[in-house]
Design a protein around this motif. Structure first.
Motif, PDB file in Angstrom:
ATOM      1  N   ASP A  24       0.734  -1.162  -0.077  1.00  0.00           N
ATOM      2  CA  ASP A  24      -0.007   0.022   0.136  1.00  0.00           C
ATOM      3  C   ASP A  24       0.886   1.123  -0.184  1.00  0.00           C
ATOM      4  O   ASP A  24       1.832   1.308   0.575  1.00  0.00           O
ATOM      5  CB  ASP A  24      -0.992   0.065   1.299  1.00  0.00           C
ATOM      6  CG  ASP A  24      -2.030  -0.980   1.368  1.00  0.00           C
ATOM      7  OD1 ASP A  24      -1.896  -1.556   0.140  1.00  0.00           O
ATOM      8  OD2 ASP A  24      -2.496  -1.155   2.315  1.00  0.00           O
ATOM      9  N   GLY A  25       0.421   2.250  -0.867  1.00  0.00           N
ATOM     10  CA  GLY A  25       1.372   3.510  -0.863  1.00  0.00           C
ATOM     11  C   GLY A  25       2.410   3.498  -1.898  1.00  0.00           C
ATOM     12  O   GLY A  25       2.541   4.856  -2.297  1.00  0.00           O
ATOM     13  N   ALA A  26       2.808   2.418  -2.679  1.00  0.00           N
ATOM     14  CA  ALA A  26       3.834   2.537  -3.742  1.00  0.00           C
ATOM     15  C   ALA A  26       3.077   3.253  -4.776  1.00  0.00           C
ATOM     16  O   ALA A  26       4.007   4.012  -5.520  1.00  0.00           O
ATOM     17  CB  ALA A  26       4.038   1.126  -4.309  1.00  0.00           C
ATOM     18  N   GLN A  27       2.014   2.938  -5.485  1.00  0.00           N
ATOM     19  CA  GLN A  27       1.352   3.557  -6.386  1.00  0.00           C
ATOM     20  C   GLN A  27       1.023   5.075  -6.042  1.00  0.00           C
ATOM     21  O   GLN A  27       1.162   6.067  -6.820  1.00  0.00           O
ATOM     22  CB  GLN A  27      -0.009   2.953  -7.017  1.00  0.00           C
ATOM     23  CG  GLN A  27      -0.493   3.702  -8.156  1.00  0.00           C
ATOM     24  CD  GLN A  27       0.545   3.747  -9.232  1.00  0.00           C
ATOM     25  OE1 GLN A  27       1.183   2.682  -9.701  1.00  0.00           O
ATOM     26  NE2 GLN A  27       0.690   4.894 -10.242  1.00  0.00           N
ATOM     27  N   GLY A  28       0.674   5.332  -4.928  1.00  0.00           N
ATOM     28  CA  GLY A  28       0.346   6.698  -4.593  1.00  0.00           C
ATOM     29  C   GLY A  28       1.640   7.368  -4.415  1.00  0.00           C
ATOM     30  O   GLY A  28       1.791   8.694  -4.809  1.00  0.00           O
ATOM     31  N   ILE A  29       2.832   6.936  -3.990  1.00  0.00           N
ATOM     32  CA  ILE A  29       4.262   7.796  -4.021  1.00  0.00           C
ATOM     33  C   ILE A  29       4.415   7.882  -5.393  1.00  0.00           C
ATOM     34  O   ILE A  29       4.987   9.375  -5.688  1.00  0.00           O
ATOM     35  CB  ILE A  29       4.914   6.784  -3.294  1.00  0.00           C
ATOM     36  CG1 ILE A  29       4.971   6.744  -1.924  1.00  0.00           C
ATOM     37  CG2 ILE A  29       6.651   7.261  -3.702  1.00  0.00           C
ATOM     38  CD1 ILE A  29       5.293   7.711  -1.231  1.00  0.00           C
TER      39      ILE A  29
END
Length: 116
Positions: A24-29
Motif C-alpha cells: 500500500d502506498g507505492a502507487q500513490g508515491i
C-alpha cells in the motif's frame, strides 16, 4: 488517498509511508512524485513491518528514507523553507524555552500543513 492528494495539491503534496504490511502506498508515491510532490518512506531498520516502506522505496520515487523521528524533523525543516511562506501570513512563533517546546511547535506546524 495519495492519488487524490497528488491530483488535488500537485507539487505541494507530501507522502509519508510508514511501517506496514503489503505494498500500500507505492502507487500513490509514484503519483505524488509524478506531480512534483515530496515523498518519504520509513527506513526498514526502524519499521516493525518493512513491507510498505520497502515497496515505496523500490519505486525509486522516494526522496527521503529515514526513521520516523528524522522524517518529522525533515518535515519541520521543509515547513520553514522560505519557498513555502504565504505572502499574507506571518510565520508561526516557535517558543524558545527548550527542545521539548520546539518539538511540540514543530509538530503543530506539521499538523497544520497536513490539514491544509
Amino acid at each position: 488517498f495519495f492519488r487524490s492528494l497528488a491530483t488535488t495539491y500537485g507539487n505541494q503534496a507530501v507522502g509519508v509511508v510508514l511501517s506496514g504490511l503489503d505494498g500500500d502506498g507505492a502507487q500513490g508515491i509514484r503519483e505524488i512524485k509524478g506531480n512534483g510532490g515530496i515523498t518519504f518512506a520509513q527506513c526498514e531498520a526502524s519499521a516493525q513491518y518493512s513491507s510498505m516502506p520497502h515497496m515505496a522505496a523500490a519505486t525509486g520515487k522516494v526522496d527521503f528514507i529515514l526513521p520516523p523521528a528524522e522524517i518529522a524533523a525533515k518535515l519541520a525543516d521543509i515547513s520553514r523553507h522560505p519557498y513555502l511562506e504565504r505572502p499574507n501570513s506571518d510565520p508561526p512563533d516557535l517558543p524558545s524555552e527548550g527542545p521539548q517546546q520546539e518539538n511540540e511547535a514543530a509538530l503543530s506546524i506539521i499538523f497544520s500543513l497536513l490539514r491544509t
